[in-house]
Design an enzyme around this catalytic site. Structure first.
Site, mmCIF file in Angstrom:
data_model
loop_
_atom_site.group_PDB
_atom_site.id
_atom_site.type_symbol
_atom_site.label_atom_id
_atom_site.label_comp_id
_atom_site.label_asym_id
_atom_site.label_seq_id
_atom_site.Cartn_x
_atom_site.Cartn_y
_atom_site.Cartn_z
ATOM 1 N N SER A 196 0.967 -1.127 -0.119
ATOM 2 C CA SER A 196 -0.079 -0.121 -0.085
ATOM 3 C C SER A 196 0.908 1.375 -0.028
ATOM 4 O O SER A 196 1.939 1.529 -0.805
ATOM 5 C CB SER A 196 -0.859 -0.007 1.110
ATOM 6 O OG SER A 196 -2.021 1.118 0.969
ATOM 7 N N ASP A 231 -9.365 -4.117 -5.768
ATOM 8 C CA ASP A 231 -8.686 -3.081 -5.326
ATOM 9 C C ASP A 231 -8.700 -1.778 -5.968
ATOM 10 O O ASP A 231 -8.528 -2.026 -7.193
ATOM 11 C CB ASP A 231 -7.107 -3.401 -5.173
ATOM 12 C CG ASP A 231 -6.285 -2.628 -4.398
ATOM 13 O OD1 ASP A 231 -6.846 -1.671 -3.930
ATOM 14 O OD2 ASP A 231 -4.965 -2.720 -4.473
ATOM 15 N N HIS A 278 -7.449 -5.249 -1.506
ATOM 16 C CA HIS A 278 -6.418 -4.148 -0.803
ATOM 17 C C HIS A 278 -6.287 -4.866 0.452
ATOM 18 O O HIS A 278 -7.229 -5.000 1.495
ATOM 19 C CB HIS A 278 -6.827 -3.054 -0.753
ATOM 20 C CG HIS A 278 -5.800 -1.980 -0.465
ATOM 21 N ND1 HIS A 278 -4.629 -1.402 -1.602
ATOM 22 C CD2 HIS A 278 -5.410 -1.108 0.405
ATOM 23 C CE1 HIS A 278 -3.885 -0.835 -0.898
ATOM 24 N NE2 HIS A 278 -4.369 -0.574 0.195
#
Length: 336
Positions: A122, A276, A306
């Site tokens: 991320s 995601d 995600h």
């Protein structure tokens, strides 16, 4: 939120020696396999996710233990300081400081300085890309062996890419939440997030300049099968553009790096997840590096979302997609 993300600490690990250290003024946690090595090990720096405002060494304890055990590597988890207590770009600077310290002192930890991998998920993937870009400018440290980006955030130009539309309401991170949190991480009012989502912060000349790097046209057709509708043209706002000018820095949007920097980057492993919002950012960066001759290993989790790797080794909650993704990372490291 921070306490919830940290979760319940795992039991002691019989296969690893784990210690907390300071690299300059940055807190890190070092994971070393207890089995004696016949030669220097690979080193992995890991930058956790959390949009710069949450996440910690503790919250990624299971991920880093897994990487150290399964790849027989020395892992350094970097506890960069969080926003808003430490405003942007303190987080990137902490990651860079810890990386340089480790690279200069790798042999003290039984690590081959020529085989250090930088990784993160991320926003940690953002830091990974940005640190690797910064290090190609330096001659006082060894070259990075490879970079590992796990569903990274890489650009603040287009928030209407196919994956943004398709996964806008897919938990745990809705598109609105990611954009608002990203704006707050930069120290701006989240009230400007709506204009960013529309694209009002980008002048037309910038759009044209970046079209070959950041555009739905660059996304392969198979990733538009779940639907994509070109958004209506946004009215450019010079005021909004000025308010969020930090979003165009390459330490926040690594996809905007100059060609001469991209050409010098180390080989990359990149993980994308179908469900995601940030899926297409990984696809765009993958193509950008490939176009400039950088070797890329890509793995796509068709059932992933995600934050998927966060569940690795969690009792009763560990997901098959997390295991599949992290296993591919381990195989990549072993193959270096």
């Amino acid at each position: 939120m921070r306490k919830a993300v940290n979760g319940i600490p795992p039991f002691k690990d019989k296969k690893l020696h784990i210690q907390n250290l300071q690299f300059e003024d940055v807190t890190v946690r070092l994971y070393q396999p207890k089995v004696p090595a016949t030669k220097p090990r690979k080193g992995i720096l890991f930058f956790h996710g959390g949009i710069g405002m949450w996440g910690s060494i503790d919250s990624y304890e299971r991920v880093c233990r897994f990487l150290a055990r399964e790849s027989d590597s020395v892992v350094v988890s970097v506890g960069y300081r969080l926003s808003p207590e430490y405003p942007y770009p303190r987080q990137f600077k902490d990651c860079l400081v810890a990386t340089i310290h480790f690279m200069k002192n790798a042999e003290d930890y039984g690590v081959d300085p020529e085989c250090i991998v930088i990784s993160g998920d991320s926003l940690g993937g953002t830091f990974t890309a940005a640190v690797c870009q910064e290090l190609v400018k330096r001659t006082d440290v060894p070259k990075v062996r490879a970079q590992i980006l796990l569903y990274p955030f890489l650009q603040a130009i287009d928030f209407n890419l196919p994956s943004h539309q398709q996964n806008r309401f897919v938990p745990p991170f809705f598109q609105r939440i990611i954009v608002e949190a990203g704006v707050q991480y930069l120290g701006k009012s989240k009230s400007v997030a709506k204009e960013l989502r529309k694209g009002s912060h980008i002048p037309e000349d910038m759009k044209m300049k970046l079209r070959s790097w950041i555009s739905p046209d660059v996304i392969p057709k198979e990733f538009k099968l779940r639907g994509y509708k070109p958004p209506p043209p946004a009215v450019f706002s010079p005021e909004i553009h000025q308010q969020v000018k930090e979003a165009f820095d390459t330490i926040f949007s690594p996809l905007l790096a100059d060609v001469d920097i991209v050409q010098q980057l180390p080989e990359m492993f990149i993980l994308t997840c179908e469900y995601d919002v940030l899926r297409d950012e990984g696809l765009l960066y993958k193509k950008r590096l490939e176009d400039e001759g950088v070797p890329v290993t890509w793995y796509h989790l068709a059932d992933g979302f995600h934050g998927a790797i966060f569940s690795i080794d969690m009792p009763l909650l560990s997901l098959s997609c997390a295991k599949s993704g992290v296993d591919r990372v381990v195989n990549f490291v072993k193959g270096l």
